[in-house]
Design an enzyme around this catalytic site. Structure first.
Site, mmCIF file in Angstrom:
data_model
loop_
_atom_site.group_PDB
_atom_site.id
_atom_site.type_symbol
_atom_site.label_atom_id
_atom_site.label_comp_id
_atom_site.label_asym_id
_atom_site.label_seq_id
_atom_site.Cartn_x
_atom_site.Cartn_y
_atom_site.Cartn_z
ATOM 1 N N ARG A 1 0.848 -1.187 -0.043
ATOM 2 C CA ARG A 1 -0.007 0.085 0.033
ATOM 3 C C ARG A 1 0.900 1.345 0.032
ATOM 4 O O ARG A 1 0.469 2.128 -0.783
ATOM 5 C CB ARG A 1 -0.875 -0.032 1.117
ATOM 6 N N SER B 1 4.435 -20.518 9.464
ATOM 7 C CA SER B 1 5.218 -20.365 10.619
ATOM 8 C C SER B 1 6.668 -20.306 10.483
ATOM 9 O O SER B 1 7.278 -21.162 9.620
ATOM 10 C CB SER B 1 5.115 -21.426 11.878
ATOM 11 N N LYS C 1 -2.655 -23.360 12.906
ATOM 12 C CA LYS C 1 -1.833 -22.571 13.073
ATOM 13 C C LYS C 1 -1.832 -21.855 14.371
ATOM 14 O O LYS C 1 -1.073 -21.722 15.275
ATOM 15 C CB LYS C 1 -1.464 -21.408 11.856
ATOM 16 N N HIS D 1 -0.965 -24.361 16.791
ATOM 17 C CA HIS D 1 0.651 -23.970 16.900
ATOM 18 C C HIS D 1 1.200 -23.259 17.788
ATOM 19 O O HIS D 1 2.142 -23.374 18.741
ATOM 20 C CB HIS D 1 1.227 -23.893 15.483
ATOM 21 N N ASN D 2 0.370 -22.061 17.575
ATOM 22 C CA ASN D 2 0.847 -20.924 18.452
ATOM 23 C C ASN D 2 0.800 -21.059 19.918
ATOM 24 O O ASN D 2 1.378 -20.630 20.765
ATOM 25 C CB ASN D 2 0.481 -19.489 17.997
ATOM 26 N N GLU E 1 3.189 -23.179 21.268
ATOM 27 C CA GLU E 1 4.434 -22.278 21.213
ATOM 28 C C GLU E 1 4.244 -21.481 22.680
ATOM 29 O O GLU E 1 5.313 -21.418 23.118
ATOM 30 C CB GLU E 1 4.316 -21.420 19.935
HETATM 31 C C1 6PG Z 1 5.498 -18.281 14.040
HETATM 32 C C2 6PG Z 1 4.934 -17.450 15.100
HETATM 33 C C3 6PG Z 1 4.571 -16.107 14.539
HETATM 34 C C4 6PG Z 1 4.502 -14.971 15.533
HETATM 35 C C5 6PG Z 1 3.536 -14.970 16.612
HETATM 36 C C6 6PG Z 1 3.923 -14.404 17.986
HETATM 37 O O1 6PG Z 1 4.835 -19.233 14.041
HETATM 38 O O2 6PG Z 1 6.305 -18.026 13.176
HETATM 39 O O3 6PG Z 1 4.288 -17.810 16.129
HETATM 40 O O4 6PG Z 1 3.201 -16.540 14.103
HETATM 41 O O5 6PG Z 1 5.660 -14.687 16.113
HETATM 42 O O6 6PG Z 1 2.516 -14.214 16.058
HETATM 43 O O7 6PG Z 1 2.916 -14.449 18.611
HETATM 44 P P1 6PG Z 1 2.827 -13.345 20.036
HETATM 45 O O8 6PG Z 1 3.095 -11.979 19.523
HETATM 46 O O9 6PG Z 1 1.203 -13.570 20.430
HETATM 47 O O10 6PG Z 1 3.995 -13.926 20.862
#
Ligand code: 6PG
Length: 468
Positions: free
Chosen positions: A34, A130, A184, A187-188, A191
């Site tokens: 943009r 990711s 995903k 996954h987070n 994480e």
């Molecule tokens: C990934 C990470 C990515 C990002 C997250 C962090 O899988 O590559 O998870 O998606 O770093 O958005 O999330 P927070 O800011 O909520 O910790």
């Protein structure tokens, strides 16, 4: 002349790196941002890849630069900006063109976008990516949701740019509509739990054992060649050995202890609650980030209550070995919960999520990549319908081997006032899960007492009430 095979919209770090990755893999890519200055900046930095990059300054030129049917990856901030981008593209695109949202979308938004685009002739894909900046540039893990024919059309480029685990691409079609973004999100969530448990173990070493950052780094570094071998353990030891050029101190010691969060962890918890599947380790991790953000309140509370004396300090290698095992046990609980949430969502939304495949595409490229995921992939391949990872033979053995250490670490931490909410949640989860007769009989009695909600009896069919 339209010569690009694919387009990327949004040239932030992730979008730029994905575009360069695509070009690196021999595809001609059109790009648009943009803010035109960003597009120009990107074009200048494309270097030797610029032959395969068409930088466009208008959306019209961007669409015209791509050969139909056009696959267009949208990598903009999740939420409203995605809707705006789709609205702007719709009138310019043709039947059969494919819009691919590669951001960290809430899968419920993705489901809505699928319905909104139904009948428009445009195809939509919700794609989880990711691996952070490095993954986007050199090979991320890619989780695709949409129709299978749509996946087949973009499969060559997505597998080409994805990470490879022993030669196998970490990109897969996981199911219809929101499946990719849901996976995903989980996954987070995992994480978050992984990171929190690592931080808790770091806290025990720092605040109980009195170790400094470089010594703790040494422990993590040693663990990275054992069963905890993973990207997050690797970066933890790297982070702990980095020094702040300004103060000369380990950089972790000058970083404010308040963690940010963009939403995916919270969404994992919300969805697990909606489906009634416990994800206690993820919940604890999300709550820990929220508590971390309450810095002022924490300072006031410490001034009021003080901190417990560190007593009964166990020293030596045995404690470090316990911490390693405790982390492994906590990890088993967190992954078992995350996979159970995905299994429930698979039934709820009719996705037929391929559990072994999900574990496989998480083995490389993504943030939670690890050796451990290869073991999960094998466990699910052997028992695709397993109700809970902890019941698979290999993970049951792992629990038996680590359970005692987890209990010692958690109880020692609790006695010394050290917060280990995610590790403690793993103990509670396991103890509740493996107990055939729990204590909910009393809860049922209380519910019946104050609300006549009824209960079932062990010795008779039907609904009953108590003699209150
Ligand atoms: C990934 C990470 C990515 C990002 C997250 C962090 O899988 O590559 O998870 O998606 O770093 O958005 O999330 P927070 O800011 O909520 O910790």
């Amino acid at each position: 002349m339209a010569e690009a095979e694919i387009g990327v919209i949004g040239l932030g770090t992730m979008g730029s790196n994905l575009a360069l990755n695509i070009a690196d893999n021999g595809y001609h890519v059109a790009v648009f941002n943009r803010t035109t200055s960003r597009t120009r900046e990107f074009a200048e930095t494309a270097g030797p890849l610029s032959d395969r990059v068409t930088a466009c300054e208008t959306l019209e030129a961007f669409v015209a630069a791509i050969k139909p049917p056009r696959p267009v990856i949208i990598m903009v901030k999740a939420g409203e900006p995605v809707d705006q981008q789709i609205a702007a593209l719709r009138p310019l695109m043709q039947s059969n063109d494919i819009l691919i949202d590669a951001g960290n979308a809430n899968f419920r938004d993705t489901m809505r976008r699928f319905s909104e685009l139904e009948g428009s002739g445009l195809t939509f894909i919700g794609m989880g990516v990711s691996g952070g900046e490095d993954g986007a540039r050199n090979g991320p893990s890619i989780m695709v949701g949409g129709t299978e024919p749509a996946w087949r059309r973009v499969e060559p480029v997505l597998t080409a740019i994805s990470a490879k685990y022993k030669g196998e691409p970490c990109a897969a079609w996981l199911g219809e509509n929101g499946a990719g973004h849901f996976v995903k999100t989980i996954h987070n969530g995992i994480e978050y739990a992984d990171m929190q448990m690592i931080a808790e173990v770091y806290g025990v070493m720092r605040d109980h054992l009195g170790m400094d950052a470089p010594s703790i780094a040494g422990v993590f570094s040693a663990w990275s060649t054992g069963p905890l071998d993973s990207y997050l353990i690797d970066i933890t030891s790297e982070v702990l050995t980095a020094y702040d050029p300004k103060s000369g101190q380990p950089i972790v010691d000058v970083i404010v202890d308040a963690a940010g969060q963009k939403g995916t962890g919270r969404w994992s918890v919300i969805e697990s609650q909606i489906m009634g599947v416990p994800a206690t380790a993820i919940e604890a991790a999300v709550a820990a980030r929220s508590l971390s953000a309450m810095r002022e309140q924490r300072a006031v509370a410490q001034a009021r209550f003080g901190l417990p004396e560190q007593s009964e300090r166990r020293e030596g290698q045995a404690v470090i070995e316990d911490l390693e095992k405790a982390l492994l046990a906590g990890k088993v609980a967190a992954y078992a919960q995350g996979f159970a949430v995905m299994a429930a969502a698979s039934d709820e939304f009719g996705w037929n999520l391929p559990m072994a495949e999900i574990a496989r595409i998480w083995r490389a490229g993504c943030i939670i990549r690890s050796q451990f995921l290869d073991e999960i992939a094998t466990a699910y391949a052997e028992r695709p319908d397993t109700g809970n990872l902890v019941m698979t033979p290999s993970f049951a053995t792992k629990i038996e081997a680590t359970d005692g250490a987890l209990r010692r670490v958690v109880s020692q931490a609790v006695l010394n006032g050290l917060p280990v909410p995610a590790l403690a949640s793993a103990v509670g989860y396991f103890d509740s899960y493996r107990r055939a007769r729990g204590t909910a009989n009393l809860v049922q009695a209380q519910r019946d007492f104050f609300g006549a909600h009824g209960f079932e009896r062990l010795d008779e069919e039907g609904e009953h009430h108590g003699p209150w």
